[in-house]
Write a protein that holds these residues in place. Structure first.
Motif, PDB file in Angstrom:
ATOM      1  N   GLU A  48       2.284 -12.183  -1.595  1.00 30.06           N
ATOM      2  CA  GLU A  48       3.021 -10.908  -1.987  1.00 30.06           C
ATOM      3  C   GLU A  48       2.201  -9.794  -2.607  1.00 30.06           C
ATOM      4  O   GLU A  48       2.724  -8.708  -2.264  1.00 30.06           O
ATOM      5  CB  GLU A  48       4.015 -11.457  -3.367  1.00 30.06           C
ATOM      6  N   ARG A  49       1.149 -10.046  -3.201  1.00 36.26           N
ATOM      7  CA  ARG A  49       0.309  -8.847  -3.780  1.00 36.26           C
ATOM      8  C   ARG A  49      -0.185  -8.140  -2.357  1.00 36.26           C
ATOM      9  O   ARG A  49      -0.181  -7.057  -2.439  1.00 36.26           O
ATOM     10  CB  ARG A  49      -0.830  -9.651  -4.551  1.00 36.26           C
TER      11      ARG A  49
ATOM     12  N   ARG B  59       1.105  -8.006   0.673  1.00 38.02           N
ATOM     13  CA  ARG B  59       2.378  -7.403   1.123  1.00 38.02           C
ATOM     14  C   ARG B  59       2.525  -6.069   0.395  1.00 38.02           C
ATOM     15  O   ARG B  59       2.650  -5.014   1.176  1.00 38.02           O
ATOM     16  CB  ARG B  59       3.498  -8.032   1.164  1.00 38.02           C
ATOM     17  N   PHE B  60       2.573  -6.155  -0.761  1.00 38.28           N
ATOM     18  CA  PHE B  60       2.803  -5.076  -1.807  1.00 38.28           C
ATOM     19  C   PHE B  60       1.884  -3.831  -1.527  1.00 38.28           C
ATOM     20  O   PHE B  60       2.105  -2.667  -1.382  1.00 38.28           O
ATOM     21  CB  PHE B  60       2.841  -5.342  -3.269  1.00 38.28           C
ATOM     22  N   LEU B  61       0.507  -4.249  -1.589  1.00 39.65           N
ATOM     23  CA  LEU B  61      -0.446  -3.367  -1.433  1.00 39.65           C
ATOM     24  C   LEU B  61      -0.603  -2.855  -0.281  1.00 39.65           C
ATOM     25  O   LEU B  61      -0.851  -1.461  -0.103  1.00 39.65           O
ATOM     26  CB  LEU B  61      -1.999  -4.065  -1.758  1.00 39.65           C
ATOM     27  N   ASN B  62      -0.517  -3.495   1.002  1.00 46.63           N
ATOM     28  CA  ASN B  62      -0.529  -2.887   2.089  1.00 46.63           C
ATOM     29  C   ASN B  62       0.769  -2.240   2.870  1.00 46.63           C
ATOM     30  O   ASN B  62       0.579  -1.204   3.608  1.00 46.63           O
ATOM     31  CB  ASN B  62      -0.994  -3.852   3.266  1.00 46.63           C
TER      32      ASN B  62
ATOM     33  N   GLU C  36       4.298  -1.556   0.577  1.00 39.82           N
ATOM     34  CA  GLU C  36       4.962  -0.939  -0.158  1.00 39.82           C
ATOM     35  C   GLU C  36       4.194   0.239  -0.962  1.00 39.82           C
ATOM     36  O   GLU C  36       4.750   1.242  -1.075  1.00 39.82           O
ATOM     37  CB  GLU C  36       5.599  -1.958  -1.285  1.00 39.82           C
ATOM     38  N   TRP C  37       3.183  -0.080  -1.687  1.00 38.36           N
ATOM     39  CA  TRP C  37       2.604   0.767  -2.449  1.00 38.36           C
ATOM     40  C   TRP C  37       2.123   2.178  -1.617  1.00 38.36           C
ATOM     41  O   TRP C  37       2.370   3.301  -2.391  1.00 38.36           O
ATOM     42  CB  TRP C  37       1.323   0.059  -3.133  1.00 38.36           C
ATOM     43  N   PRO C  38       1.510   2.020  -0.615  1.00 39.16           N
ATOM     44  CA  PRO C  38       1.057   3.263   0.238  1.00 39.16           C
ATOM     45  C   PRO C  38       2.539   4.369   0.249  1.00 39.16           C
ATOM     46  O   PRO C  38       2.309   5.488   0.229  1.00 39.16           O
ATOM     47  CB  PRO C  38       0.604   2.691   1.478  1.00 39.16           C
ATOM     48  N   GLU C  39       3.444   3.745   0.666  1.00 37.11           N
ATOM     49  CA  GLU C  39       4.822   4.588   0.934  1.00 37.11           C
ATOM     50  C   GLU C  39       4.998   5.150  -0.513  1.00 37.11           C
ATOM     51  O   GLU C  39       5.579   6.203  -0.463  1.00 37.11           O
ATOM     52  CB  GLU C  39       5.783   3.477   1.448  1.00 37.11           C
ATOM     53  N   THR C  40       5.094   4.112  -1.551  1.00 32.65           N
ATOM     54  CA  THR C  40       5.569   4.703  -2.809  1.00 32.65           C
ATOM     55  C   THR C  40       4.440   5.654  -3.251  1.00 32.65           C
ATOM     56  O   THR C  40       5.067   6.817  -3.748  1.00 32.65           O
ATOM     57  CB  THR C  40       5.448   3.630  -3.910  1.00 32.65           C
ATOM     58  N   LEU C  41       3.136   5.647  -2.886  1.00 33.28           N
ATOM     59  CA  LEU C  41       2.183   6.684  -3.383  1.00 33.28           C
ATOM     60  C   LEU C  41       2.456   7.906  -2.837  1.00 33.28           C
ATOM     61  O   LEU C  41       2.467   9.121  -3.171  1.00 33.28           O
ATOM     62  CB  LEU C  41       0.889   6.307  -2.978  1.00 33.28           C
ATOM     63  N   ALA C  42       2.786   7.797  -1.391  1.00 30.86           N
ATOM     64  CA  ALA C  42       2.912   8.952  -0.665  1.00 30.86           C
ATOM     65  C   ALA C  42       4.133   9.908  -1.285  1.00 30.86           C
ATOM     66  O   ALA C  42       4.278  11.001  -1.147  1.00 30.86           O
ATOM     67  CB  ALA C  42       3.413   8.589   1.038  1.00 30.86           C
ATOM     68  N   ARG C  43       5.340   9.186  -1.443  1.00 35.55           N
ATOM     69  CA  ARG C  43       6.679   9.619  -2.126  1.00 35.55           C
ATOM     70  C   ARG C  43       6.204  10.321  -3.346  1.00 35.55           C
ATOM     71  O   ARG C  43       6.734  11.434  -3.695  1.00 35.55           O
ATOM     72  CB  ARG C  43       7.522   8.549  -2.212  1.00 35.55           C
TER      73      ARG C  43
END
Lengths: 120, 120, 120, 120
Positions: A85-86, A88-91, A93-100
């Motif tokens: 899950e980590r 998946r999140f780092l690859n 979810e997080w990049p998209e969240t960071l971009a937003r």
DNA sequence: GTGGTCTAGACCACT
DNA sequence: GTGGTCTAGACCACA
């Protein structure tokens, strides 16, 4: 104890719920998860829907089927779930969240320092 | 630039794309957005899908329809988009993300150190 | 020696195992097969499952029940098993395998050159 | 045109059928496979069952979903299917078959020289 | 038109 | 008891 968001398939929500329980150690490794029928009746959903959720976890190697006996948490499932899950999140979810966050000109550090339930 | 995730409706992805461009100032206020037909043919998607995305932005007051001329970025759209998206992000998206970060026991430093496009 | 494929019933797998041992002469004719209880405990499976497998072999005339003594390999079992299994193999299994080999355009030489336990 | 063996799930049989058609080039890459509803009605089976078969092929990367349009044979699917099925056969099916042939004291070479439909 | 999801209920094989 | 499969029919989102 059975309310579901209706913008996401129930079987996915259920999968996440079980996964969270495995992560938190609420269901120990080697222990049986509640039977399909039991969950179906408790949550007032269809057995097929529960089955679908469980099957996903079997495919991910977190649950094991024992014929005629039920489904059990696999050995090493807790650790496996965590790293899987980590990643998946780092690859994903997080990049998209960071971009937003950047697009919205928000401060990542400040956001991360928030506590759950806070409103900045 | 014509590939879409298949876990989210194309019209929502397209709406987000245009909104991001407005936020980033890539399309200035008062300027026209590409026509439905043009986008549809370039992205090889159905014109109805493009229409749906544009209509959403019209409903949010970020685009304006001018009959016979096309769709234009509304005055104040950039600022409006910013506050409106911030609101949505802070209320809906971020709490879940924060909860997940805690559940996965992720390292704040590591998250902060990632840049857009990075992989851990 | 206690792991089972989960795409085939355990009792069938067990039946095949014993049958192979009879074919190979590992259990001589007239000799006793391990008791239901013993197999069940060693393989950690349900005694009923073992019983079911043994019963199949009794029905095929390869095993004999002697009340109070256990199950024994029948006289002529080895030869009987051989011809009976050959029949089944040639009629049911091999035609499908042959068809698949042709469909996959596999090389006869390569297939012949593989030994048991090999990987291509 | 719709008779199924009842010892194997229909959705698996259907998956194999479509896979064979892809292997044989009966459905070209990029072409659409018959819609779930169409197959369901022609074969007199439930749409869910068809869906399950198609989903398997999507998971294997042989089919692609295009939202609202249908399912299409993926690029490179024919070659992928061939090598993927070959590997599965050589690693899983053939070793077992070889073992059985030896246990039954049959001649592999002679078996392989048989034609489909032959009886030795 | 497409596929996705869910329900209610049934039957089966396995342990 | 367990899970697996299938049916018949419904509603939804998407293009």
């Amino acid at each position: 104890m059975g309310d579901w968001k209706d913008n996401e398939p129930i079987y996915l929500q259920l999968r996440d719920l079980v996964l969270t329980q495995i992560l938190g150690g609420l269901i120990a490794e080697g222990e049986a998860v509640p039977s399909v029928r039991q969950v179906a009746s408790e949550e007032r959903i269809n057995p097929l829907t529960v089955s679908k959720a469980y099957q996903l976890l079997v495919d991910e190697g977190l649950l094991e089927k024992r014929r005629g006996l039920g489904m059990f948490v696999a050995q090493g499932a807790q650790q496996a779930a965590l790293s899987q899950e980590r990643e998946r999140f780092l690859n994903e979810e997080w990049p998209e969240t960071l971009a937003r966050i950047h697009a919205l000109q928000l401060d990542t550090e400040q956001l991360l320092s928030m506590q759950i339930g806070d409103r900045s």
